[in-house]
Motif scaffolding. Structure first.
Motif, PDB file in Angstrom:
ATOM      1  N   GLY A  23       0.807  -1.214   0.000  1.00  0.00           N
ATOM      2  CA  GLY A  23       0.000   0.000   0.000  1.00  0.00           C
ATOM      3  C   GLY A  23       0.839   1.262   0.000  1.00  0.00           C
ATOM      4  N   THR A  24       2.090   1.149   0.451  1.00  0.00           N
ATOM      5  CA  THR A  24       2.986   2.308   0.470  1.00  0.00           C
ATOM      6  C   THR A  24       3.784   2.438  -0.827  1.00  0.00           C
ATOM      7  OG1 THR A  24       4.719   1.018   1.559  1.00  0.00           O
ATOM      8  CG2 THR A  24       3.239   2.268   2.990  1.00  0.00           C
ATOM      9  N   GLY A  25       3.559   1.528  -1.765  1.00  0.00           N
ATOM     10  CA  GLY A  25       4.204   1.614  -3.069  1.00  0.00           C
ATOM     11  C   GLY A  25       5.456   0.788  -3.231  1.00  0.00           C
ATOM     12  N   GLU A  26       5.765  -0.052  -2.273  1.00  0.00           N
ATOM     13  CA  GLU A  26       6.946  -0.918  -2.396  1.00  0.00           C
ATOM     14  C   GLU A  26       6.631  -2.055  -3.372  1.00  0.00           C
ATOM     15  OE1 GLU A  26       9.863  -3.675   0.375  1.00  0.00           O
ATOM     16  OE2 GLU A  26       7.882  -3.134   1.124  1.00  0.00           O
ATOM     17  N   TRP A  27       7.493  -2.220  -4.387  1.00  0.00           N
ATOM     18  CA  TRP A  27       7.334  -3.328  -5.324  1.00  0.00           C
ATOM     19  C   TRP A  27       7.661  -4.623  -4.606  1.00  0.00           C
ATOM     20  CZ3 TRP A  27      11.412  -6.491  -7.262  1.00  0.00           C
ATOM     21  CH2 TRP A  27      11.013  -7.414  -8.229  1.00  0.00           C
ATOM     22  N   LEU A  28       6.815  -5.647  -4.774  1.00  0.00           N
ATOM     23  CA  LEU A  28       7.006  -6.920  -4.093  1.00  0.00           C
ATOM     24  C   LEU A  28       7.409  -8.041  -5.047  1.00  0.00           C
ATOM     25  CD1 LEU A  28       3.880  -6.666  -1.768  1.00  0.00           C
ATOM     26  CD2 LEU A  28       6.274  -6.102  -1.213  1.00  0.00           C
ATOM     27  N   GLU A  29       6.710  -8.151  -6.184  1.00  0.00           N
ATOM     28  CA  GLU A  29       7.061  -9.174  -7.162  1.00  0.00           C
ATOM     29  C   GLU A  29       6.382  -8.904  -8.491  1.00  0.00           C
ATOM     30  OE1 GLU A  29       5.783 -13.019  -5.659  1.00  0.00           O
ATOM     31  OE2 GLU A  29       3.873 -12.846  -6.691  1.00  0.00           O
ATOM     32  N   THR A  30       6.940  -9.520  -9.524  1.00  0.00           N
ATOM     33  CA  THR A  30       6.370  -9.447 -10.866  1.00  0.00           C
ATOM     34  C   THR A  30       6.220 -10.868 -11.389  1.00  0.00           C
ATOM     35  OG1 THR A  30       7.430  -7.329 -11.299  1.00  0.00           O
ATOM     36  CG2 THR A  30       6.707  -8.585 -13.216  1.00  0.00           C
TER      37      THR A  30
END
Length: 138
Positions: free
Chosen positions: A68-75
């Motif tokens: 929710g804070t905009g941190e990319w987690l995975e693609t």
């Protein structure tokens, strides 16, 4: 008539709230920064503070998860089975004898890990398995 008006306002508020829960402004901004050419973006809420964007880049279907804070987690990107490393397919086949692969996805995580998710059917049941790039089941 007054009750109908109040009901309409309540439903509009509920609709706006439900839409707002599908993503956050920070997640949308992060998507635009990481994938500036993303098209046909659709958002879904994955977990309490995790949002998934499904989109198209360069003609390929991709999904990416953000906090929710905009941190990319995975693609996650769908790839042809022929594009998966031989070790991945061989490891999967050893672990799931008789299974029919229906889809292969390459996944990259914020920790720098790359692994694969294989969707398959076995004895009429749809399943999925995670496997490392070196062919080990996860």
């Amino acid at each position: 008539m007054k009750h109908i008006f109040i009901l309409a306002i309540a439903l509009l508020g509920l609709s706006i709230t439900m839409h707002a829960q599908k993503t956050t402004a920070a997640a949308e901004k992060a998507l635009k920064q990481k994938f500036p050419n993303a098209r046909e973006v659709k958002w879904d809420k994955e977990k309490k503070n995790e949002y998934e964007a499904s989109f198209v880049v360069g003609g390929k279907k991709v999904s990416a998860n953000f906090s929710g804070t905009g941190e990319w987690l995975e693609t996650e990107m769908a790839i042809p089975q022929s594009a998966a490393p031989k070790a991945v397919i061989d490891g999967f086949n050893r672990a799931h004898t008789g299974a029919a692969i229906t889809a292969v996805y390459q996944i990259e995580s914020k920790e720098g890990k790359r692994y694969f998710e294989i969707e398959y059917t076995l004895k009429g049941k749809a399943k999925e398995a995670k496997i490392s790039a070196d062919g080990k089941m996860m």
